[in-house]
Write a protein that holds these residues in place. Structure first.
Motif, PDB file in Angstrom:
ATOM      1  N   ALA A   1      19.667   4.262 -18.386  1.00  0.00           N
ATOM      2  CA  ALA A   1      19.784   5.696 -18.091  1.00  0.00           C
ATOM      3  C   ALA A   1      18.408   6.335 -18.221  1.00  0.00           C
ATOM      4  O   ALA A   1      17.521   5.792 -18.878  1.00  0.00           O
ATOM      5  CB  ALA A   1      20.751   6.347 -19.068  1.00  0.00           C
ATOM      6  N   ASP A   2      18.222   7.487 -17.588  1.00  0.00           N
ATOM      7  CA  ASP A   2      16.961   8.219 -17.764  1.00  0.00           C
ATOM      8  C   ASP A   2      16.968   8.942 -19.104  1.00  0.00           C
ATOM      9  O   ASP A   2      15.950   9.004 -19.785  1.00  0.00           O
ATOM     10  CB  ASP A   2      16.773   9.230 -16.632  1.00  0.00           C
ATOM     11  N   VAL A   3      18.106   9.525 -19.440  1.00  0.00           N
ATOM     12  CA  VAL A   3      18.215  10.234 -20.713  1.00  0.00           C
ATOM     13  C   VAL A   3      19.526   9.828 -21.375  1.00  0.00           C
ATOM     14  O   VAL A   3      20.574   9.826 -20.735  1.00  0.00           O
ATOM     15  CB  VAL A   3      18.230  11.775 -20.525  1.00  0.00           C
ATOM     16  N   LEU A   4      19.463   9.463 -22.646  1.00  0.00           N
ATOM     17  CA  LEU A   4      20.675   9.236 -23.425  1.00  0.00           C
ATOM     18  C   LEU A   4      20.739  10.313 -24.501  1.00  0.00           C
ATOM     19  O   LEU A   4      19.858  10.399 -25.353  1.00  0.00           O
ATOM     20  CB  LEU A   4      20.656   7.851 -24.076  1.00  0.00           C
ATOM     21  N   TYR A   5      21.754  11.147 -24.434  1.00  0.00           N
ATOM     22  CA  TYR A   5      21.976  12.153 -25.473  1.00  0.00           C
ATOM     23  C   TYR A   5      22.876  11.544 -26.528  1.00  0.00           C
ATOM     24  O   TYR A   5      24.020  11.176 -26.223  1.00  0.00           O
ATOM     25  CB  TYR A   5      22.652  13.397 -24.900  1.00  0.00           C
ATOM     26  N   VAL A   6      22.366  11.411 -27.733  1.00  0.00           N
ATOM     27  CA  VAL A   6      23.178  10.877 -28.815  1.00  0.00           C
ATOM     28  C   VAL A   6      23.933  12.070 -29.402  1.00  0.00           C
ATOM     29  O   VAL A   6      23.384  12.853 -30.174  1.00  0.00           O
ATOM     30  CB  VAL A   6      22.305  10.182 -29.875  1.00  0.00           C
TER      31      VAL A   6
ATOM     32  N   LEU B   1      26.458  11.461 -14.531  1.00  0.00           N
ATOM     33  CA  LEU B   1      26.551  11.776 -15.957  1.00  0.00           C
ATOM     34  C   LEU B   1      27.669  10.937 -16.559  1.00  0.00           C
ATOM     35  O   LEU B   1      28.828  11.055 -16.173  1.00  0.00           O
ATOM     36  CB  LEU B   1      26.843  13.272 -16.147  1.00  0.00           C
TER      37      LEU B   1
ATOM     38  N   THR C   1      13.959  -1.023 -14.272  1.00  0.00           N
ATOM     39  CA  THR C   1      14.314  -0.703 -15.648  1.00  0.00           C
ATOM     40  C   THR C   1      13.828   0.711 -15.892  1.00  0.00           C
ATOM     41  O   THR C   1      12.717   1.065 -15.533  1.00  0.00           O
ATOM     42  CB  THR C   1      13.629  -1.668 -16.628  1.00  0.00           C
ATOM     43  N   ARG C   2      14.692   1.514 -16.463  1.00  0.00           N
ATOM     44  CA  ARG C   2      14.313   2.909 -16.675  1.00  0.00           C
ATOM     45  C   ARG C   2      13.714   3.098 -18.057  1.00  0.00           C
ATOM     46  O   ARG C   2      14.053   2.386 -18.984  1.00  0.00           O
ATOM     47  CB  ARG C   2      15.544   3.795 -16.497  1.00  0.00           C
ATOM     48  N   GLN C   3      12.837   4.053 -18.155  1.00  0.00           N
ATOM     49  CA  GLN C   3      12.299   4.453 -19.464  1.00  0.00           C
ATOM     50  C   GLN C   3      13.315   5.411 -20.049  1.00  0.00           C
ATOM     51  O   GLN C   3      13.285   6.595 -19.777  1.00  0.00           O
ATOM     52  CB  GLN C   3      10.959   5.177 -19.287  1.00  0.00           C
ATOM     53  N   THR C   4      14.245   4.911 -20.834  1.00  0.00           N
ATOM     54  CA  THR C   4      15.291   5.795 -21.341  1.00  0.00           C
ATOM     55  C   THR C   4      14.737   6.708 -22.427  1.00  0.00           C
ATOM     56  O   THR C   4      14.166   6.241 -23.407  1.00  0.00           O
ATOM     57  CB  THR C   4      16.456   4.970 -21.907  1.00  0.00           C
ATOM     58  N   LYS C   5      14.919   8.007 -22.201  1.00  0.00           N
ATOM     59  CA  LYS C   5      14.524   8.966 -23.237  1.00  0.00           C
ATOM     60  C   LYS C   5      15.744   9.177 -24.131  1.00  0.00           C
ATOM     61  O   LYS C   5      16.828   9.492 -23.625  1.00  0.00           O
ATOM     62  CB  LYS C   5      14.113  10.276 -22.556  1.00  0.00           C
ATOM     63  N   ILE C   6      15.579   8.967 -25.423  1.00  0.00           N
ATOM     64  CA  ILE C   6      16.724   9.116 -26.316  1.00  0.00           C
ATOM     65  C   ILE C   6      16.631  10.456 -27.046  1.00  0.00           C
ATOM     66  O   ILE C   6      15.645  10.724 -27.737  1.00  0.00           O
ATOM     67  CB  ILE C   6      16.799   7.923 -27.286  1.00  0.00           C
ATOM     68  N   VAL C   7      17.614  11.288 -26.832  1.00  0.00           N
ATOM     69  CA  VAL C   7      17.618  12.624 -27.428  1.00  0.00           C
ATOM     70  C   VAL C   7      18.618  12.628 -28.581  1.00  0.00           C
ATOM     71  O   VAL C   7      19.815  12.435 -28.367  1.00  0.00           O
ATOM     72  CB  VAL C   7      18.012  13.686 -26.374  1.00  0.00           C
TER      73      VAL C   7
ATOM     74  N   GLY D   1      17.320   0.851 -21.101  1.00  0.00           N
ATOM     75  CA  GLY D   1      16.651   0.975 -19.806  1.00  0.00           C
ATOM     76  C   GLY D   1      17.565   1.208 -18.632  1.00  0.00           C
ATOM     77  O   GLY D   1      17.205   0.930 -17.494  1.00  0.00           O
TER      78      GLY D   1
ATOM     79  N   GLU E   1      19.608   9.542 -10.394  1.00  0.00           N
ATOM     80  CA  GLU E   1      19.263  10.113 -11.699  1.00  0.00           C
ATOM     81  C   GLU E   1      20.454   9.943 -12.621  1.00  0.00           C
ATOM     82  O   GLU E   1      21.560  10.353 -12.288  1.00  0.00           O
ATOM     83  CB  GLU E   1      18.950  11.608 -11.554  1.00  0.00           C
ATOM     84  N   ARG E   2      20.210   9.331 -13.784  1.00  0.00           N
ATOM     85  CA  ARG E   2      21.338   8.987 -14.666  1.00  0.00           C
ATOM     86  C   ARG E   2      21.159   9.541 -16.064  1.00  0.00           C
ATOM     87  O   ARG E   2      20.118   9.331 -16.697  1.00  0.00           O
ATOM     88  CB  ARG E   2      21.425   7.471 -14.802  1.00  0.00           C
ATOM     89  N   ARG E   3      22.164  10.229 -16.544  1.00  0.00           N
ATOM     90  CA  ARG E   3      22.156  10.683 -17.939  1.00  0.00           C
ATOM     91  C   ARG E   3      23.457  10.255 -18.603  1.00  0.00           C
ATOM     92  O   ARG E   3      24.477  10.097 -17.936  1.00  0.00           O
ATOM     93  CB  ARG E   3      21.972  12.194 -18.004  1.00  0.00           C
TER      94      ARG E   3
ATOM     95  N   TRP F   1      23.508   2.119 -22.636  1.00  0.00           N
ATOM     96  CA  TRP F   1      22.710   2.983 -21.762  1.00  0.00           C
ATOM     97  C   TRP F   1      21.274   3.100 -22.247  1.00  0.00           C
ATOM     98  O   TRP F   1      20.368   3.398 -21.470  1.00  0.00           O
ATOM     99  CB  TRP F   1      23.320   4.392 -21.698  1.00  0.00           C
ATOM    100  N   ALA F   2      21.080   2.872 -23.559  1.00  0.00           N
ATOM    101  CA  ALA F   2      19.737   3.040 -24.120  1.00  0.00           C
ATOM    102  C   ALA F   2      18.806   1.937 -23.653  1.00  0.00           C
ATOM    103  O   ALA F   2      17.591   2.053 -23.741  1.00  0.00           O
ATOM    104  CB  ALA F   2      19.817   3.034 -25.636  1.00  0.00           C
TER     105      ALA F   2
END
Ligand SMILES: Cc1cc2nc3c(=O)[nH]c(=O)nc-3n(C[C@H](O)[C@H](O)[C@H](O)COP(=O)(O)OP(=O)(O)OC[C@H]3O[C@@H](n4cnc5c(N)ncnc54)[C@H](O)[C@@H]3O)c2cc1C
Lengths: 266, 327
Positions: free
Chosen positions: B308-313, B272, A242-248, B306, B291-293, B303-304
Motif C-alpha cells: 500500500a502507499d499509506v497504511l493507517y494503523v 481503500l 514494490t511500494r514505499q509504504t508510509k505507516i501512519v 510494500g 493509489e492504495r491506502r 499491507w505494510a
C-alpha cells in the motif's frame, strides 16, 4: 434423467506460495515447480462442488474428473479432493503449469473425454472453471465444448437449477455485478463456473478410501498428454512494483479521516 | 502486415461499450484494419466508428440482440471469415470471452485473453498466475483471436465512416436468454466506473476492543460510505466466505465482490482497504489499482510490506465514523 457430469480441472500452485518465473528448455516455468505444493484449481473446485450437489439431487448421475497434470502431483492433490465427494478420475500425465498452450490442452482434454467408454453425450454436462489460477485464459472449456460438438455454452456460471421440464436455468456473470439468466432446454451443455454459492464440502475419509481404490490404478495407467504449442515467449517477469509504504501511527481518527477525505476528493 | 479485424459488439441498448473504443484504439496503433460489429443496432454502431476501416460488416437482429454463446459464435465466425483477417482484435468483455474461444477452436486457430498491450510486431503482453507475472508472447496459429482487457488502453474518439455491409445470421439454439438479475440502482455496489474501490475485510466482523462484534454498525458504516460516495465495493475472500456460510455478517456482500486470487481484478484509480489483512492472494486482485491506502489495527499487517502507499494503523470503525461526517 441422470446426468453424466464431466469436470475438467487442473492443478495450481498453492496461492500462498511465492512464485518466480524461470526459463527451462521447454519454455518458461516456475522456480522449483515440482517442489511447490499444489491445490486443485480453485474455480474447477467450485465446479466440482456444484457437480456433487447436482449429482446428489439427481440420483444415478455420475461425475468424472478429467485432469492433465504431473502424475505424482495429481496423486498428492487427489488424496485431499477424493475425500470430499464420490467421483472417478480420468488422469492424463502432462505439464500442469500456466505456460502450456490452451488450445493444445483443450484438444488433449477433448480427446480424453471422447474416449471415455459408454459416455452418453445427450445427458452430458461438461463442467470446469471459467479460468484457471495458472494461465488464467478462460478459453479451454469453450474449446473443449466445440471439439465435442457442444454449442450450448455458459461462462462464469454462479448458479444452475433444473426446472420441472428438465430445462437448465443458468445464471452467468456479466459486467457490473449482474447476472444474465438463461434457459437451456436440455443437455448437452458446457458450464464453466465462477465461484457458485456452495461451501467446500467437508472431508469423509470413507469416500476418500473408496475413491482412491479406483484412482490409484487409473493414475498408474495415465497416458501422457501430448501437448504442442503455437506460442513463443519473449519474456516472463515479475512486476517490479514494490511500494514505499508510509505507516501512519498514533494519529487521531479525525485527522486520518480528514487526510482520507482530501485524498478521495483529489 | 497481416490482415487485422477489429471485432466489436454492442450493448443490449445498441451502443458500443467503452471497451470497444479501447480495442479500436489499440488497433489504430498497428496500422490498417477491417471492422465488424455484432449485436443490437450493429450496423449503425459500426458506421459510427468506421472511418479508415478497410471494410465494414455487421450482423444484427433478434439472433444476436442478446449475449448467447450459440448465436454469438456463429455471427463472430461469419464476420471473421468474411473479413479474411488472420488476427482478430476484440474486447475482453464477458460476452466475447464466452463466445470467441469456441470460434477460434472451430476455425482451428487460437485465442488469447486478458491482453494488456499489443506491440507493432504483434507480440502481446498478458498476465499469468492471476496477475503475478507478465509475459510477452507471440503465436503462429491463425486465425488468432486477441482479446484486449478493458481499461488497458485509452478509448479512441468515434469517427464515422462508410456504411456497414449487413450479413445474415441464422442458427438453431436450445438456449433462450430470460433476462438479467441485478441489484436495484440504490443497492448497486459494484461500479466499474467509480474512481474509488472500497474494500472490506473480515476484521469488520471480528470482536473489537470491548470484546463484542459490531456487524450491524459495520454494515451501515460501509454501505453509507459506498452509497453516498458512489464508490465500488469489494471484499476479501474471508469475508464473503463467511456470508456464504449463512452467518449473519454483511448480507450485501456476495462472491461477485471478492477481490483477489480467486476473485476479480478490478480497475479503479484509488483503493481503500479496511479491516483487511493484505495477504498475497488478496493483493493480487489490486494489481490495477493505482493509489492504495489501508486501515488496519495491526502495524505488521500485510499491507505494510510494500503493497500500500499509506497504511493507517487505526480502528476502522472510528475512522469511518469520522469520514462519514466529512464526505
Ligand atoms: C486458494 C486460496 C485463494 C484465495 N483467494 C483469495 C481471494 O481471491 N481474495 C482474497 O481476499 N483472499 C483470498 N485468499 C485468502 C487470503 O489469503 C486471506 O486469508 C484473506 O484475504 C484475508 O482476509 P481478511 O483480511 O478479510 O481477513 P483476516 O485475515 O481475518 O484479517 C482481518 C484484519 O482485520 C483487522 N481488523 C480487525 N478489526 C479492525 C478494526 N476495528 N480496524 C481496523 N482493522 C481491523 C485485523 O488486524 C486483521 O488484519 C485465498 C486463500 C487461498 C488459500
Amino acid at each position: 434423467m441422470p446426468y453424466q457430469i464431466i469436470v475438467c480441472g487442473g492443478l495450481a500452485p498453492d496461492p500462498l506460495q511465492t512464485l518466480e518465473p524461470v526459463t527451462t528448455p521447454a519454455g518458461p516455468g516456475l522456480k522449483n515447480e515440482l517442489m511447490l505444493p499444489a491445490v486443485f484449481d480453485p474455480w474447477a473446485g467450485h465446479a466440482l462442488y456444484e457437480a456433487a450437489n447436482l449429482a446428489k439431487n439427481v440420483p444415478g448421475s455420475v461425475i468424472k474428473v478429467v485432469s492433465i497434470a504431473p502424475k505424482a502431483k495429481l496423486q498428492q492433490v487427489m488424496m485431499t479432493v477424493a475425500q470430499k465427494l464420490p467421483f472417478e478420475l480420468v488422469p492424463l500425465d502432462g505439464p500442469g503449469g500456466g505456460f502450456t498452450d490452451s488450445a493444445s490442452v483443450a484438444t488433449a482434454l477433448a480427446d480424453a473425454i471422447a474416449a471415455i467408454p459408454g459416455l452418453d453425450k445427450s445427458q452430458m454436462l461438461l463442467f470446469g472453471g471459467w479460468e484457471s489460477a495458472t494461465r488464467g485464459a478462460g478459453v479451454v472449456m469453450q474449446m473443449v465444448g466445440e471439439k465435442l460438438g457442444i454449442t450450448e455454452q455458459f461462462l462464469a456460471v454462479d448458479e444452475l437449477k433444473v426446472d420441472e421440464s428438465g430445462a437448465l436455468i443458468i445464471k452467468e456473470r456479466v459486467e457490473g455485478g449482474r447476472h444474465q439468466v438463461s434457459k437451456c432446454a436440455a443437455p448437452p451443455a458446457v458450464l464453466a463456473w465462477a465461484t457458485g454459492n456452495l461451501p467446500e464440502p467437508s472431508n469423509h475419509p470413507q469416500t476418500g478410501m473408496a475413491n482412491m481404490r479406483a484412482m490409484m490404478p487409473a493414475l498408474q495407467k495415465a497416458k501422457a498428454a501430448a501437448l504442442t504449442s503455437t506460442l513463443s515467449y519473449a519474456s516472463v517477469a515479475l512486476p517490479a512494483v514494490t511500494r514505499q509504504t508510509k505507516i501512519v501511527k498514533d494519529v487521531p481518527a479525525a485527522q486520518i479521516a480528514q487526510e482520507l477525505a482530501d485524498w478521495i476528493k483529489q | 502486415m497481416e490482415p487485422i479485424l477489429v471485432l466489436l459488439h454492442t450493448t443490449d441498448e445498441g451502443a458500443l461499450p467503452k471497451a470497444a473504443l479501447e480495442t479500436l484504439a489499440v488497433a489504430q496503433t498497428l496500422g490498417t484494419y477491417h471492422l465488424a460489429v455484432l449485436g443490437a443496432n450493429a450496423a449503425a454502431a459500426a458506421q459510427s466508428v468506421s472511418a479508415g476501416a478497410l471494410s465494414v460488416r455487421a450482423i444484427e437482429g433478434d439472433a444476436v440482440a442478446v449475449s448467447r454463446y450459440a448465436t454469438d459464435a456463429v455471427a463472430a465466425q461469419a464476420l471473421a471469415t468474411a473479413s479474411g483477417a488472420t488476427v482478430i482484435l476484440a474486447p475482453c468483455t464477458l460476452r466475447f470471452q464466452r463466445a470467441l474461444p469456441g470460434v477460434a477452436a472451430r476455425l482451428n486457430g487460437a485465442c488469447d485473453t486478458h491482453v494488456v498491450a499489443v506491440d507493432p510486431d504483434l507480440s502481446i503482453h498478458r498476465w499469468y498466475y492471476r496477475q503475478r507475472m507478465e509475459a510477452t508472447q507471440s503465436r503462429t496459429a491463425r486465425p488468432w483471436f486477441v482479446l484486449i482487457e478493458p481499461g488497458a488502453a485509452d478509448p479512441c474518439a468515434a469517427q464515422p465512416g462508410a456504411a456497414a455491409e449487413v450479413l445474415p445470421c441464422a442458427v438453431e439454439t436450445r438456449t433462450e436468454v430470460i433476462g438479467y438479475q441485478s441489484p436495484n440502482a440504490d443497492q448497486q455496489t459494484i461500479r466499474p466506473d467509480a474512481q474509488l474501490l472500497f474494500v472490506a475485510g473480515a476484521g469488520w466482523t471480528k470482536k473489537q476492543k470491548d470484546g463484542q462484534t459490531h456487524t450491524d454498525e459495520a454494515g451501515s458504516l460501509i454501505l453509507n460510505f459506498v452509497q453516498h460516495n458512489k464508490t465500488s465495493l469489494g471484499s476479501s475472500k474471508s469475508l464473503v466466505d463467511l456470508s456464504g456460510e449463512g452467518q449473519a455478517v454483511l448480507p450485501f456482500l456476495t462472491h461477485l465482490h471478492q477481490v483477489g486470487q480467486t476473485g476479480s481484478t478490478p480497475r479503479h484509480r484509488k483503493g481503500l482497504s479496511t479491516c483487511c489483512h493484505g495477504e498475497e492472494p488478496h493483493v493480487v486482485g489490486w494489481r490495477f489499482i493505482n493509489e492504495r491506502r489501508a486501515i488496519n489495527l495491526d502495524a505488521a499487517c500485510g499491507w505494510a510490506r510494500g503493497k500500500a502507499d499509506v497504511l493507517y494503523v487505526a480502528d476502522a470503525f472510528e475512522v469511518m465514523r469520522e469520514l462519514a461526517k466529512l464526505l
